[in-house]
Design a protein around this motif. Structure first.
Motif, PDB file in Angstrom:
ATOM      1  N   GLN A 119       5.565  24.954  26.755  1.00 25.16           N
ATOM      2  CA  GLN A 119       5.682  26.362  26.384  1.00 25.16           C
ATOM      3  C   GLN A 119       5.418  26.541  24.890  1.00 25.16           C
ATOM      4  O   GLN A 119       5.338  27.658  24.411  1.00 25.16           O
ATOM      5  N   TYR A 120       5.304  25.404  24.168  1.00 24.97           N
ATOM      6  CA  TYR A 120       5.060  25.456  22.731  1.00 24.97           C
ATOM      7  C   TYR A 120       3.563  25.337  22.484  1.00 24.97           C
ATOM      8  O   TYR A 120       2.979  24.257  22.596  1.00 24.97           O
ATOM      9  N   LEU A 121       2.928  26.464  22.158  1.00 25.79           N
ATOM     10  CA  LEU A 121       1.479  26.456  22.032  1.00 25.79           C
ATOM     11  C   LEU A 121       1.018  25.653  20.827  1.00 25.79           C
ATOM     12  O   LEU A 121      -0.073  25.080  20.834  1.00 25.79           O
ATOM     13  N   GLU A 122       1.827  25.598  19.786  1.00 25.20           N
ATOM     14  CA  GLU A 122       1.488  24.755  18.638  1.00 25.20           C
ATOM     15  C   GLU A 122       1.384  23.296  19.071  1.00 25.20           C
ATOM     16  O   GLU A 122       0.547  22.545  18.582  1.00 25.20           O
ATOM     17  N   GLU A 123       2.239  22.903  20.009  1.00 21.31           N
ATOM     18  CA  GLU A 123       2.234  21.547  20.530  1.00 21.31           C
ATOM     19  C   GLU A 123       0.900  21.229  21.187  1.00 21.31           C
ATOM     20  O   GLU A 123       0.282  20.180  20.931  1.00 21.31           O
ATOM     21  N   ALA A 124       0.427  22.130  22.030  1.00 20.41           N
ATOM     22  CA  ALA A 124      -0.862  21.938  22.687  1.00 20.41           C
ATOM     23  C   ALA A 124      -1.992  21.891  21.669  1.00 20.41           C
ATOM     24  O   ALA A 124      -2.926  21.083  21.772  1.00 20.41           O
ATOM     25  N   ASP A 125      -1.922  22.759  20.667  1.00 23.26           N
ATOM     26  CA  ASP A 125      -2.968  22.830  19.653  1.00 23.26           C
ATOM     27  C   ASP A 125      -3.078  21.518  18.887  1.00 23.26           C
ATOM     28  O   ASP A 125      -4.157  21.046  18.559  1.00 23.26           O
ATOM     29  N   ARG A 126      -1.935  20.900  18.610  1.00 26.43           N
ATOM     30  CA  ARG A 126      -1.922  19.678  17.808  1.00 26.43           C
ATOM     31  C   ARG A 126      -2.266  18.425  18.611  1.00 26.43           C
ATOM     32  O   ARG A 126      -2.838  17.483  18.072  1.00 26.43           O
ATOM     33  N   LEU A 127      -1.894  18.410  19.887  1.00 25.93           N
ATOM     34  CA  LEU A 127      -1.965  17.164  20.646  1.00 25.93           C
ATOM     35  C   LEU A 127      -3.140  17.059  21.606  1.00 25.93           C
ATOM     36  O   LEU A 127      -3.627  15.965  21.873  1.00 25.93           O
ATOM     37  N   ALA A 128      -3.578  18.189  22.162  1.00 20.59           N
ATOM     38  CA  ALA A 128      -4.484  18.134  23.307  1.00 20.59           C
ATOM     39  C   ALA A 128      -5.947  17.994  22.899  1.00 20.59           C
ATOM     40  O   ALA A 128      -6.411  18.650  21.970  1.00 20.59           O
ATOM     41  N   ASP A 129      -6.666  17.144  23.641  1.00 27.07           N
ATOM     42  CA  ASP A 129      -8.125  17.115  23.517  1.00 27.07           C
ATOM     43  C   ASP A 129      -8.719  18.341  24.188  1.00 27.07           C
ATOM     44  O   ASP A 129      -9.683  18.911  23.711  1.00 27.07           O
ATOM     45  N   ARG A 130      -8.095  18.724  25.318  1.00 28.20           N
ATOM     46  CA  ARG A 130      -8.526  19.914  26.034  1.00 28.20           C
ATOM     47  C   ARG A 130      -7.296  20.668  26.529  1.00 28.20           C
ATOM     48  O   ARG A 130      -6.229  20.075  26.738  1.00 28.20           O
ATOM     49  N   VAL A 131      -7.470  21.968  26.723  1.00 27.89           N
ATOM     50  CA  VAL A 131      -6.396  22.834  27.185  1.00 27.89           C
ATOM     51  C   VAL A 131      -6.884  23.575  28.424  1.00 27.89           C
ATOM     52  O   VAL A 131      -8.011  24.072  28.452  1.00 27.89           O
ATOM     53  N   ALA A 132      -6.042  23.635  29.455  1.00 24.90           N
ATOM     54  CA  ALA A 132      -6.327  24.443  30.640  1.00 24.90           C
ATOM     55  C   ALA A 132      -5.249  25.507  30.746  1.00 24.90           C
ATOM     56  O   ALA A 132      -4.057  25.195  30.661  1.00 24.90           O
ATOM     57  N   VAL A 133      -5.674  26.754  30.900  1.00 25.42           N
ATOM     58  CA  VAL A 133      -4.743  27.877  30.997  1.00 25.42           C
ATOM     59  C   VAL A 133      -4.643  28.299  32.452  1.00 25.42           C
ATOM     60  O   VAL A 133      -5.641  28.679  33.071  1.00 25.42           O
TER      61      VAL A 133
END
Length: 311
Positions: free
Chosen positions: A199-213
């Motif tokens: 639920q922490y979008l900053e977390e996804a921004d920092r860690l993920a190579d790709r994001v699926a919504v």
């Protein structure tokens, strides 16, 4: 997708559907996660994130579709898949009556390690997660953050090829959250495939190579964090309004809202010409906008724009 391409995927799901009674939770999910990469799965509460994770981790059967994890079919080779994966849920699941050492040694033995190898693996993980000093204490004496770290350590005893982290930083303090971020980066560097829900979008921004919504049971968008931010808006113009009426008039156009501060954000390409045009269009009399600031778009903007979540 070719056979060679499929072999390079840590997670490969095609057409997943799942319903509970009349409620359609997943409506044709496709995922392709390269080995050794991090995919962040985002979505509002009830979007189906945990259901997706449970299907991928062989805990729930899909109504239709196919899944391969670590190169193996999750139905035909369920036992083998379970040997190669680990799952950490939203809440730490540790036996409160066991010590940290006992927990990890037990997990090592269950994973087929010899007593000596289980001791070595447990000692290494206790040190890696900063739990050495507390190793001899029962888990019931641990803080919430310590229990979460022990839970994560237990999931890594078997050195999984694929790990599912379902909102792993839920309830953690900022320091513990940063430690977990470091762990995810280490896992990726070691070649582990990671699927992260958060639920922490900053977390996804920092860690993920790709994001699926995920929205309404479907993948609304997928790409790198940069790609998705550019798709919604390269930049955001934040406006602080001088009165409530002006704020409410502009709110339907906003990708970000802060009603208490009468501040909202609008999509823009970031150019001076577009910013000037927006300001003149929105406040021709120059009385409604008190301040403005230009900032880069965030995954928050992407999330709100693609899911229609409450702002």
């Amino acid at each position: 997708m070719t056979t060679h391409a499929s072999a390079d995927l840590g997670i490969h799901a095609i057409g997943l559907t799942k319903s509970y009674g009349d409620l359609r939770v997943l409506d044709g999910i496709d995922l392709a996660v390269p080995r050794g990469s991090v995919l962040a799965l985002l979505g509002p509460n009830g979007a189906g994130k945990t259901t997706t994770v449970r299907i991928l981790a062989t805990l729930t059967a899909a109504d239709s579709g196919s899944v391969r994890v670590a190169g193996h079919d999750t139905v035909a080779e369920r036992s083998r898949v379970r040997e190669l994966i680990a799952l950490t849920g939203q809440f730490a699941a540790v036996d409160e009556l066991l010590t940290g050492t006992e927990t990890l040694r037990m997990m090592g033995r269950l994973a087929g390690l010899s007593p000596r190898a289980a001791r070595t693996r447990a000692d290494g993980l206790l040190a890696r997660f900063g739990l050495t000093e507390a190793a001899g204490r029962t888990a019931k004496t641990y803080s919430g953050g310590m229990r979460r770290r022990l839970d994560l350590a237990a999931s890594l005893v078997s050195r999984p090829e694929v790990i599912f982290l379902d909102e792993p930083t839920n309830g953690l303090d900022p320091r513990s959250r940063q430690d977990l971020w470091d762990l995810v980066r280490e896992l990726r560097a070691d070649g582990t495939t990671v699927l992260l829900t958060t639920q922490y979008l900053e977390e996804a921004d920092r860690l993920a190579d790709r994001v699926a919504v995920l929205a309404d049971g479907r993948i609304a968008a997928e790409g790198t964090p940069g790609d998705l931010k550019a798709r919604v808006a390269g930049h955001r113009l934040d406006l602080t309004l001088t009165n409530r009426a002006a704020y409410e008039a502009l709110a339907p156009r906003a990708v970000h809202l802060d009603p208490e501060e009468l501040t909202l954000g609008l999509a823009t390409d970031g150019s001076a010409a577009h910013v000037r045009t927006l300001l003149d269009e929105l406040d021709p009399d120059r009385t409604d906008i008190g301040r403005f600031a230009l900032r880069s778009a965030t995954l928050d903007d992407v999330f709100l724009a693609l899911t229609g979540a409450d702002r």
